[in-house]
Design an enzyme around this catalytic site. Sequence first.
Site, PDB file in Angstrom:
ATOM      1  N   ASP A   1     -45.949  56.392 105.432  1.00 11.80           N
ATOM      2  CA  ASP A   1     -45.306  57.677 105.729  1.00 11.80           C
ATOM      3  C   ASP A   1     -44.815  58.403 104.478  1.00 11.80           C
ATOM      4  O   ASP A   1     -44.284  59.512 104.571  1.00 11.80           O
ATOM      5  CB  ASP A   1     -44.146  57.461 106.719  1.00 11.80           C
TER       6      ASP A   1
ATOM      7  N   ASP B   1     -50.015  46.135  89.770  1.00  6.95           N
ATOM      8  CA  ASP B   1     -49.592  47.541  89.888  1.00  6.95           C
ATOM      9  C   ASP B   1     -48.094  47.675  89.655  1.00  6.95           C
ATOM     10  O   ASP B   1     -47.582  48.802  89.568  1.00  6.95           O
ATOM     11  CB  ASP B   1     -49.978  48.123  91.257  1.00  6.95           C
TER      12      ASP B   1
END
Length: 493
Positions: free
Chosen positions: A126, A253
């Site tokens: 989201d 990451d």
Amino acid sequence: MSNKEIDLGLTFDNSYFDKLEGFYVACSGAKAPDPKLIKLNGALANRVGLTNADPTSLAQVLSGTIAPSGSSPLAQVYAGHQFGGFSPQLGDGRALLLGEVLDKDGIRLDIQLKGSGRTPFSRGGDGKAVLGAVLREYIVSEAMFALDIPTTRALAVVTSGESVMRSQYLPGAVLTRVASSHLRVGTFQFFASRGENDKVKQLADYAIARHYPKVEESEQRYLDFLCAVRDKQAELVAKWLLVGFIHGVMNTDNMTISGETIDYGPCAFMDDYGSDTVFSSIDRDGRYSYNNQPVMAQWDLARLAETLLPLIHDDQDEAIALATTAVTGFWEVFQQHWTAGMRRKLGLSDQEEGDFALGEQLLESMSGEEVDFTQLFRQLALDLQSGSHESQKLFNNADKFLVWKEEWETRLAKESLTVSKRIEMMNSANPIYIPRNHQVERAIEAAEMRGDYQPFEQLLAVLATPFTLQKEAQEYAEPAPADFGPYTTFCGT
Ligand code: AMP
Ligand code: MG
């Protein structure tokens, strides 16, 4: 200036946007229904040149609703090995790089929003963040800064006025993060995995110019670059271990090229010492446990090295040999930093062969004895100061510790440092206050459930000077009460 923008006084100079086209997607934040400024880090605001103090303007901009003048908002693309498995397409799924500023010393800093809405890299997410996680990152990253550990910083917290669905509806919020950059090992992996070696080179050149200008002139600049990142990461992880910090999600990451700690999702400090301590709910195999952190940092560096092979040498075998030697060298650099830090923690001013082993032996003596890591080191100095023997009372069974203590005392006796200097050294290396999990949770709960930010502010104030004894702050030096129970942390909340 477009009238759709707000001037915060920031003087942007957006090198990532200007020089690295193809490494990001330009985008904008989502409109927050009712943005409110909860917290502004005054000292950091000053450092980055943020001079507009109007809370409404700050809330609009730092929620992502309105762009600040001079910004070039973008989402960075990256890939990453997550728990060992390669995800070729990640990227800022809920973060927005507004741009860069130069501080008074000319240091270039990214200003990024985290939780400001969906981007082209959001996949199923989201794009939002919730207040609890934002406050957690604020508290822990600022605590790390005060502990002198390289880290991204927290500039501000804004609530968005909307509810965000997690396991239940929770208040939405946006964190403004300041970092030396957001270049990650995963940024290199994104392009290397697509065979885009020209882009890897472009990125490496950018990273060298921004973070390691000293290697710019070197004939083997990409190998030296790898070694420079290795050295920074080795130092960083040594510093983590020396304060009992467990990052929790050392995916590629989440490993910066700058050597700053980034991504405060599931991290936590341990109370009782345990070499295999894990807090993250998803780290079932202990991949990122306390003691495994140097091994995993080295593993991540090997992934960076792979991306640089074509730049290191035209001959692949030669490139592999050079890169392997560089990555293998991690352990020695790590040991040097860890041992130097442990010496300070133990008040040792001379260097001796057995110092690494002495430190290890202390940890070994603590294993399984339910000893509070932070309290023990601080107590060692108090014992020296007063000639007391309180430290052994922190153990269930202190037999091994007492054997160690005798060795330590023999070692101390060989040195010429005065007791007061020794104590000074120890007290500047051993914090009294760390962000204890129960205190962090207490601060979050008060804010989330009751809109009460007092515990958050109090905790921040104590953690800002972690080495200095503070009046009425004893509760912050205590481990969690027994009824707090085992602690579990979560990613990406
Ligand atoms: P992290 O676990 O925070 O390092 O995130 C891993 C990846 O998932 C990154 O690419 C994030 O941008 C992305 N991500 C995490 N949470 C969300 C979210 N709520 N919406 C979109 N992307 C997300
Ligand atoms: Mg991340």
